[in-house]
Design a protein around this motif. Sequence first.
Motif, mmCIF file in Angstrom:
data_model
loop_
_atom_site.group_PDB
_atom_site.id
_atom_site.type_symbol
_atom_site.label_atom_id
_atom_site.label_comp_id
_atom_site.label_asym_id
_atom_site.label_seq_id
_atom_site.Cartn_x
_atom_site.Cartn_y
_atom_site.Cartn_z
ATOM 1 N N ASN A 57 0.851 -1.196 0.000
ATOM 2 C CA ASN A 57 0.000 0.000 0.000
ATOM 3 C C ASN A 57 0.884 1.243 0.000
ATOM 4 O O ASN A 57 1.324 1.699 1.065
ATOM 5 C CB ASN A 57 -0.921 0.000 1.214
ATOM 6 N N PRO A 58 1.163 1.816 -1.168
ATOM 7 C CA PRO A 58 2.047 2.980 -1.258
ATOM 8 C C PRO A 58 1.513 4.222 -0.544
ATOM 9 O O PRO A 58 2.247 5.206 -0.402
ATOM 10 C CB PRO A 58 2.152 3.231 -2.771
ATOM 11 N N VAL A 108 13.778 12.208 2.757
ATOM 12 C CA VAL A 108 13.073 11.751 1.547
ATOM 13 C C VAL A 108 11.799 11.014 1.932
ATOM 14 O O VAL A 108 10.725 11.246 1.352
ATOM 15 C CB VAL A 108 13.987 10.839 0.699
ATOM 16 N N ALA A 109 11.881 10.133 2.919
ATOM 17 C CA ALA A 109 10.699 9.371 3.339
ATOM 18 C C ALA A 109 9.613 10.296 3.877
ATOM 19 O O ALA A 109 8.420 10.117 3.580
ATOM 20 C CB ALA A 109 11.086 8.346 4.404
ATOM 21 N N LEU A 110 10.011 11.293 4.652
ATOM 22 C CA LEU A 110 9.018 12.219 5.210
ATOM 23 C C LEU A 110 8.418 13.095 4.125
ATOM 24 O O LEU A 110 7.209 13.393 4.160
ATOM 25 C CB LEU A 110 9.673 13.073 6.296
ATOM 26 N N GLU A 111 9.213 13.503 3.172
ATOM 27 C CA GLU A 111 8.671 14.302 2.060
ATOM 28 C C GLU A 111 7.689 13.480 1.237
ATOM 29 O O GLU A 111 6.667 14.004 0.765
ATOM 30 C CB GLU A 111 9.817 14.822 1.188
ATOM 31 N N GLU A 136 3.830 14.490 0.624
ATOM 32 C CA GLU A 136 3.260 14.596 -0.724
ATOM 33 C C GLU A 136 1.874 13.962 -0.758
ATOM 34 O O GLU A 136 0.970 14.441 -1.452
ATOM 35 C CB GLU A 136 4.166 13.886 -1.739
ATOM 36 N N ARG A 137 1.708 12.890 -0.001
ATOM 37 C CA ARG A 137 0.442 12.161 0.022
ATOM 38 C C ARG A 137 -0.528 12.737 1.048
ATOM 39 O O ARG A 137 -1.745 12.599 0.887
ATOM 40 C CB ARG A 137 0.708 10.677 0.313
#
Length: 251
Positions: free
Chosen positions: A166-167, A191-194, A198-199
Amino acid sequence: MVRTLHRSMFIVLLMTLLAAGCAAPTPRGSQAEVHYLLGVAYLQEENPTRALDEFLKAAALNPNHADIQAGLGQAYQLKGAFQEAERHYRRALQLRPNDPTLENNLGSLFLDMKRPEQALPFFEKAAATLTFTRPEAALTGIGIARAMQGDHLGALGAYRQALDKNPRYLEAYLRTAEAHRALDDDARAIVALEQALERAPNLARGHFQLGMIYMEDGQPELAAEFFDRVRQLVPDTELARRADQYLKVLR
């Protein structure tokens, strides 16, 4: 040092699963069903005290219903009465063996109890059940258990599997960031937090974690922007109070 937010994750995870579980058979046509559904509603409103009262009333009328026992387990867990929670989760599993939602919930309880070695088998079994509609939740639980055992690379592997399923599962992004930070890799954590933001641009925990990273990396102005955003998004919460404390240090 990486600050984690285990408690928030458990509430989001369990609330999602129990709400999804409403599709399971309930004691229809009875007063027990009314109390059960009220209990679920109070859990969704993050009011475990009133939920517990309703589930106890439901159990008095129908003590042998798995969903009611699971509701009691969750309400007790959210109130910190872990032994009572375990008793009711196990009773629910007796009434409905091999149910992956119940196994997942029991795994999360063991994480709350700081017993990751007992949590892992329940998460692994739930994640391997092909009919489980939320495998990403169990996989994230596996990752958290491994992180608690100091295996952050193993945790990252579990979070990747969760995101493959589940992206849009935000918790896995937040936990991915925590694992990268534990491995002293702030760049990948950012990067993971960004990706999470974004979602879900209004994800307060994402903003808070970015604030922590930039504060510890010596970028106070950027950190303050993220902490300010947390206060705007979730005022009058513990997370906002923590953000406010850091802002006082930064300014």
